[in-house]
Design an enzyme around this catalytic site. Structure first.
Site, PDB file in Angstrom:
ATOM      1  N   ASN D 124       0.807  -1.219   0.000  1.00  0.00           N
ATOM      2  CA  ASN D 124       0.000   0.000   0.000  1.00  0.00           C
ATOM      3  C   ASN D 124       0.839   1.267   0.000  1.00  0.00           C
ATOM      4  OD1 ASN D 124      -2.164  -1.655   0.094  1.00  0.00           O
ATOM      5  ND2 ASN D 124      -3.104  -0.722   1.910  1.00  0.00           N
ATOM      6  N   MET D 125       0.304   2.255  -0.656  1.00  0.00           N
ATOM      7  CA  MET D 125       0.828   3.605  -0.669  1.00  0.00           C
ATOM      8  C   MET D 125       1.555   3.989   0.616  1.00  0.00           C
ATOM      9  SD  MET D 125       0.823   5.814  -2.971  1.00  0.00           S
ATOM     10  CE  MET D 125      -0.390   6.143  -4.232  1.00  0.00           C
ATOM     11  N   LYS D 126       0.819   3.935   1.712  1.00  0.00           N
ATOM     12  CA  LYS D 126       1.379   4.507   2.945  1.00  0.00           C
ATOM     13  C   LYS D 126       2.472   3.644   3.577  1.00  0.00           C
ATOM     14  CE  LYS D 126      -2.059   2.786   6.263  1.00  0.00           C
ATOM     15  NZ  LYS D 126      -3.112   3.123   7.210  1.00  0.00           N
ATOM     16  N   GLY D 127       2.519   2.378   3.178  1.00  0.00           N
ATOM     17  CA  GLY D 127       3.590   1.532   3.684  1.00  0.00           C
ATOM     18  C   GLY D 127       3.492   1.233   5.161  1.00  0.00           C
ATOM     19  N   TYR D 128       4.648   1.157   5.812  1.00  0.00           N
ATOM     20  CA  TYR D 128       4.682   0.623   7.173  1.00  0.00           C
ATOM     21  C   TYR D 128       5.943   1.124   7.851  1.00  0.00           C
ATOM     22  CZ  TYR D 128       4.504  -3.092  10.741  1.00  0.00           C
ATOM     23  OH  TYR D 128       4.444  -3.804  11.910  1.00  0.00           O
TER      24      TYR D 128
END
Ligand code: B12
Ligand code: B12
Ligand code: PLP
Ligand code: PLP
Lengths: 517, 243, 517, 243
Positions: D124-128
């Site tokens: 996902n876009m926002k990552g981790y």
């Protein structure tokens, strides 16, 4: 308890909004039924057993009512019962063998009403007796203090192994034992029958399994001099049926949420809303505490950013629960300790949120979930996270305290993990027993401000949901970052508009008992 | 019957381990940790955590599953020094009825060991954890010599007061100094030819009955012992009724 | 900081009593010296090295002054130096070879005074440079917040292994590293020389070991961008000598208590009182923080019952320290988290005591010891006890935070135990960073009442000690349940009344520097 | 060179263990625990804690010392899928320069596994944890199909979008279902004769490179992986420059 100086005005406004949000949904609920509600009605009216393929009698009965179900399955069941001399056993056996109860000649409504009365009487007696027994045992083994009830899970998949582990859990100090359900059960559109020994990450919820565990816990209660509450899941496609089973077998709590199934199991929203209402009437009547699932929001979305969605959902759950006759003392509203532990002052924010929930729902037995998302394979770190969770829970007087497992990030709990969890909580809750009473929070400090901020955001959020309507809000992903379309998801086919001559004597009975009409 | 650890099912053989390897934190050291565990007879293991303690040290948390068990018959013979404990009143009554005189007990924490709390827990008036110490027992004369007491001195003192039993406390076990010191004690007792005169009892957090017996004592007590354990043992022995 | 509403009046009274208690003892101190003080003087004046049997030069020199020592060893040392052309190296070598410095012809006092000046100058320069270096490094690697300094111990017995473990400790997050001394060193009446690799439960305190560790920690400080403070023990029969060594090698802290040796090592009380005074003048001059040992009281006596003896002893330590010119900011008064964890509200009592100490000694860098007595072989339980300790320490702003080891009840810490200890503290102190500022205590709540109660008991106790006199109080077992007779214990023979022509230029120098005269 | 655990000295071989035996808490079960540990090759051990979990279950905490070590040469060959990680910018630049077109990656959490957070963390876009996900990479086209995705469906989707790499996430490992599911995936890929078309990458908390390779994948990533690990691996492979 008023430590946060939360605005009464704002919480009133939030409740008003929740009322406005649930009202149109409730209107829908009131005019609809589902196959699962109908099966529940039959269960209450004595439907029981299964055919050779394991299909339960309630399913068999309802299945043959295609096209007629909107008139209420009770009508056909009670009618059929007359054809079997009022002998439930015979009727059950016949249906199990394939008898089509829709094809029988119909008697008058007056007759039906007369026949159903003793069935309802039996049900009434069973449930009333259960409530009495529970209250008696609770009085007998009253807890000395008001610290949170310690809640442990068992999840072996085998009900007999579960019993052993539940006994050990009780010995260790549990007040509540939950039997986790096997993974996919929530998606089954029937409830299996009998004692089961194969489950996956959990054990099937069956009436017989309920009975076995109840019996075991009652036994251990006398030994440990502590009433052990039993929990299962009135959730998924068979939500109301399981609620009925739980009522009959004297479960004490039921996981039950008005939106969980929609968001996390992709169950159709109309189906869920109708089902949750009927389930809750049953649990209300049986004096069973529900546990809502707001904690789940914080496993996929950030717990600091999304605290307000939890509170908003609690208001909505409260609204729906009220509609179903649940008293606040039976509303185990859920939330969780899931803020990123590396965040500076994370524990202060947790305190703020926990205290806020406690103050906004003073009578509700708040259910508090331990850290799960930030639990890693480092069990020592996890053990300390749990200790902070225990601290916050005790000092903010949460009611239903799910014990954190130090192996949460790794595997299903070992027996020793439960022991360690109980010891951790017992030490901390005893060592800080009066901490909550002892301290005040700075007036415009981090904690008070945070609570106020969450409440404000909740209001804004509820306003938005109200404007959009609940159905549309869910389809836009406002809750838990999950989007569901109104007619999508599992089980929509099982939702029906009630016919004008829809007959549901169980509903009538419950509404009368709960003074809903 | 084979006995194996119970994780969440009988005989699953589940064990939790943690240890540090002198290697940097890498896929390689994780593999090393795994092999290290498997080399100890475990059938399966999972490294659940690997954290760098320093550039060249990594700590591992591991869950491992074994098929090895122990045969319950192997441990059949294990006994504790005082399997059935009498309480304060029972002991005193027992001594009165069966020994028919107060018994004399001398104790100390010996050698370079300076920890008094353990022997105090057993002997001092106030006792420990709500269990009275031997000084409080009407039918016991107790002499607590404290810590850092020479073995010789303790023995001589016991001879002087005609003790029935000598208690030796040993807390520090670094480099097995507790065992060394206990052996020295026994050899002094034997040198003095007084071995038969006394019941010799050792205690401390790193001891148990078996270890004490092996070192030449009559009994040994580990963590969580109280005065009544010792009193029960001594009283029964003196009355010739140990069980 | 005033959260407990402690009576200013009472603390003032306690200080007055402590003054009255220490005054007669101080009078004794001022008129006496000890062999250890005299050896220290020689060390400051350049005595160094040892003979073939390992007997240090200061001991050899003082040993040959039997009967003359009351005139001050400096007199003979400086006189001897003249006989060796002012060449310290030569003199040290001669003494090591057996030279009797008492037998030499004596020069005039004026001459002695002149010769000693450059020696004192060298000492002055060394120490001043050390202070400067320390301050520079502290400024350079300033800590961002005011959370407690994390203190870890190493105790391998081998200075080179200690270095490795200290580096790891620094990497893990320690602010302070203490090298534990080998078990019996406090009872040796000399300080060994050189680097050592065999110790028992600790490493010999030698000047060379100090140097090695200081160098290693400075290196790691640059790597970790954190100044790592080094600690050792100015305690036992060689208390002042070690203080001098520490000053020379830029140690940052010294365990140093006015009564610990008496109570826990059975060192003679006169000896200890005289020695502690001289040690403290040295540490004061070298800007070294002392750590007092009140925590030890709670390992033999009950921590709840005897909290007041801790506070009383702190007042006494403060009194003596003030007499020696130590500023409050260098008084690391000690206490500990040692209340029985099974006691209800134990953490509240710990908060009360920690907050009380913090408020009564606002400028002192309070040293807080972790649970040790109630640590068992259950490392998980121990880890959680430590987490509560970390919580209390952070929220009451303790200064020097000794990290609790989860294996405390079992063995000397493993490398991984230190890591776990640091992680535990870092998580909790960060997650509750502003908790102390955030909360107030109920006015007449458990915490405030407890603090008041301890203070009251302390007053009563100090009054009793004052009435009896300190010497008699100790012999009656008022502190730590331990009784010591005034002339008993080790080292009394080494105490001497100063002659009227006693000469101690180092004392004069220190008194001038510290503005004590 | 032999590698052994480091407690407080090199090669002391110190290990901490905990486990539960289905026995009541007694001197006998403590002895059983001890023998159980020694049976696993430890030379010495100490039961430091024994607590009753129930009438017939006791948990032990044990410290044990071993002389067994592992030979460092045994673990020489261990490699990770992407030993030298490029960061976000480096990867994009690398793809631009060496692959010269955006790469296509499809991913899902497959089978009955409903955990999306892991694959979302990677994609996902926002990552981790402040590491962007693949969707954010200008030179990556990423398709995340979510959880409970059928293996067949994932493969067909990958064929459809002409993926360079397929990511499979597996979180639940009870009864080894992650490995079963991965094997099924590989056999479907082979059935479809598309094995060569894709880089196959598996990830999850119970996986590592070695296990994934053994299951027939090209790479595997465990706990603490980020998008850049995957991106580095895929980019290097496609550019024929893996190291
Ligand atoms: C208090 C304490 C001290 C105090 C002692 C005060 C005193 N007067 O006793 C002080 C501060 C002086 C001290 C000093 C040291 N200590 Co210390 N200390 C402890 C501590 C914290 C508690 C011990 C205690 O009181 N336990 C409570 C009692 C009741 O338990 P117990 O001793 O086990 O006794 C029970 C049983 O074992 C049994 N028992 C014991 N003796 C006997 C005898 C008989 C006959 C019977 C029947 C039963 C019995 O019954 C008792 C009641 O159930 C422990 C850590 C811990 N939590 O255990 C470290 C500990 C024991 N100390 C330790 C060390 C290393 C030291 C020092 C050497 C440190 C140093 N380098 O300076 C010094 C020097 C001491 C020396 N020369 O011996 C280590 C020992 C390591 C090891 N395994 O060898 C420990 C384990 C701490 C650690 N993890 O490093 N210590
Ligand atoms: C959140 C969660 C849930 C949520 C899932 C929500 C969602 N949409 O994902 C809900 C509540 C729905 C849930 C349900 C269940 N869960 Co769950 N859950 C968790 C929990 C708490 C966190 C997982 C997580 O999000 N981790 C964070 C992510 C980022 O970490 P990760 O997944 O490991 O991913 C990282 C790496 O592994 C790697 N990675 C992962 N995938 C991939 C793929 C590729 C290609 C690459 C390169 C890398 C990679 O990179 C990621 C980032 O570093 C864990 C416990 C825990 N702390 O791990 C339990 C856990 C995973 N759940 C568990 C179980 C048993 C269940 C249930 C079966 C319980 C039940 N009986 O009902 C159900 C059913 C789910 C099912 N059918 O699969 C167990 C699994 C036990 C096991 N070892 O098999 C755990 C470990 C909890 C426990 N101790 O019992 N769960
Ligand atoms: C309210 C609620 N219902 C049900 C469940 C269990 O989910 P299922 O049985 O649908 O997998 C949960 C899980 O956490 C929950 O919170
Ligand atoms: C003030 C003080 N000095 C010294 C010590 C160490 O004791 P010793 O080196 O005398 O064994 C301690 C131990 O805790 C202490 O608190």
């Amino acid at each position: 308890m008023n430590k946060l100086n939360l605005s009464k005005q704002k919480t009133k406004q939030a409740r008003k909004l929740a009322g406005a949000i649930t009202r149109p949904v409730q209107a829908y609920i009131d005019t609809h039924t589902t196959i699962s509600v109908e099966r529940t009605v039959l269960r209450v009216l004595g439907a029981n057993g299964m055919n050779k393929e394991g299909v339960p009698v309630p399913n068999l009965a309802v299945n043959c009512l295609e096209g007629k179900l909107a008139k209420g399955a009770a009508r056909y069941w009670v009618n059929a019962l007359l054809h079997y001399d009022g002998n439930l056993q015979k009727l059950n056996r016949a249906v199990a063998k394939g008898k089509d109860i829709s094809a029988l000649e119909m008697v008058s409504d007056v007759k039906l009403n007369k026949v159903v009365r003793p069935l309802l009487g039996t049900f009434n007696k069973q449930i009333t007796a259960n409530v009495k027994t529970r209250n008696m045992m609770l009085r007998r083994y009253r807890k000395k203090d008001d610290s949170p009830l310690l809640y442990l899970i068992v999840a072996t998949g085998n009900i007999y192994e579960d019993v052993k582990q539940a006994e050990a859990a009780a010995h260790q100090g549990a007040d509540i034992v939950a039997v986790i359900r096997t993974t996919a059960q929530s998606l089954l559109d029937y409830v299996p029958c009998g004692a089961t020994i194969h489950g996956f990450g959990g054990t099937y919820a069956t009436q017989e399994n309920f009975r076995i565990m109840r019996e075991a816990l009652d036994k251990v209660a006398h030994k440990e001099k502590r009433y052990i509450r039993l929990v299962n899941y009135a959730s998924g496609l068979c939500m109301p049926e399981i609620a009925a089973m739980g009522a009959l077998e004297r479960l004490d709590m039921m996981l039950n949420d008005s939106m969980y199934g929609v968001l996390f199991r992709d169950i159709n929203m109309y189906r869920t809303f109708v089902d949750q209402h009927f389930s809750r009437m049953l649990t209300a009547f049986a004096d069973i505490t529900i546990n809502t699932g707001e904690d789940n929001y914080l496993t996929t979305a950030d717990a600091y950013q999304n605290a307000h969605t939890v509170l908003a959902s609690q208001f909505i759950n409260e609204g729906f629960a009220g509609n179903a006759g649940l008293a606040p003392r039976l509303m185990g509203l859920g939330h969780a300790f899931e803020i990123d532990p590396s965040l500076k002052n994370s524990v202060l924010y947790e305190i703020a949120q926990a205290q806020m929930v406690r103050e906004i729902f003073p009578e509700a037995p708040i259910k508090y979930m331990p850290p799960t998302k930030f639990m890693t394979g480092d069990i020592f770190r996890g053990y300390v996270l749990n200790s902070m969770f225990n601290l916050v829970s005790g000092m903010t007087s949460q009611s239903i305290h799910l014990l954190g497992m130090l192996t949460e990030g790794i595997l299903n709990p070992f027996m020793q993990d439960r022991y360690l969890a109980v010891k951790n909580a017992q030490y901390i809750m005893n060592a800080t027993a009066d901490l909550g009473r002892e301290i005040q929070f700075a007036k415009h400090g981090i904690i008070a401000k945070r609570a106020d901020e969450v409440l404000n955001k909740t209001l804004t959020f509820l306003e938005r949901v109200n404007k959009l309507g609940l159905f549309k809000s869910i389809s836009k992903g406002l809750f838990a970052d999950v989007k569901r379309s109104p007619k999508g998801g599992k089980g929509y086919a099982g939702v029906l508009r009630k016919d004008s001559d829809y007959w549901n004597p169980v509903e009538d009975f419950l509404q009368k008992k709960l003074k809903l009409k | 019957m084979q006995i194996r650890p119970y994780g969440d099912t009988l005989d699953d053989g589940a064990v939790q381990l943690s240890f540090t390897l002198p290697m940097s934190n890498s896929e390689k050291s994780r593999e090393a940790a795994k092999r290290f565990v498997l080399k100890h007879g475990f059938k399966r293991c999972e490294i659940t955590s690997a954290e760098a303690l320093a550039d060249n040290f990594t700590m591992f948390v591991v869950y491992a599953w074994t098929k090895l068990g122990i045969d319950s018959s192997e441990v059949k013979d294990v006994v504790s020094a005082a399997p059935e404990i009498m309480n304060f009143d029972e002991v005193n009554l027992f001594i009165k009825e069966h020994v028919k005189r107060p018994i004399v007990i001398v104790g100390a924490c010996t050698g370079s060991d300076a920890h008094t709390v353990g022997i105090d827990a057993i002997m001092n008036m106030k006792g420990y954890n709500h269990h009275f110490g031997l000084e409080r027992y009407p039918m016991v004369r107790a002499y607590n010599l404290g810590a850092q007491v020479e073995n010789q001195h303790l023995i001589e003192y016991a001879i002087k007061v005609k003790a029935d039993a000598i208690l030796v406390s040993q807390i520090v076990n670094q480099k097995d100094m507790h065992l060394e010191n206990m052996k020295e004690f026994i050899s002094f007792v034997k040198d003095k030819k007084v071995r038969k005169q006394f019941l010799l009892i050792a205690g401390g957090p790193h001891l148990n009955h078996k270890m004490a017996k092996e070192a030449g004592f009559d009994a040994g007590f580990g963590r969580g012992s109280y005065a009544e354990h010792v009193a029960t043992f001594v009283a029964r022995k003196l009355a010739g009724k140990s069980k």
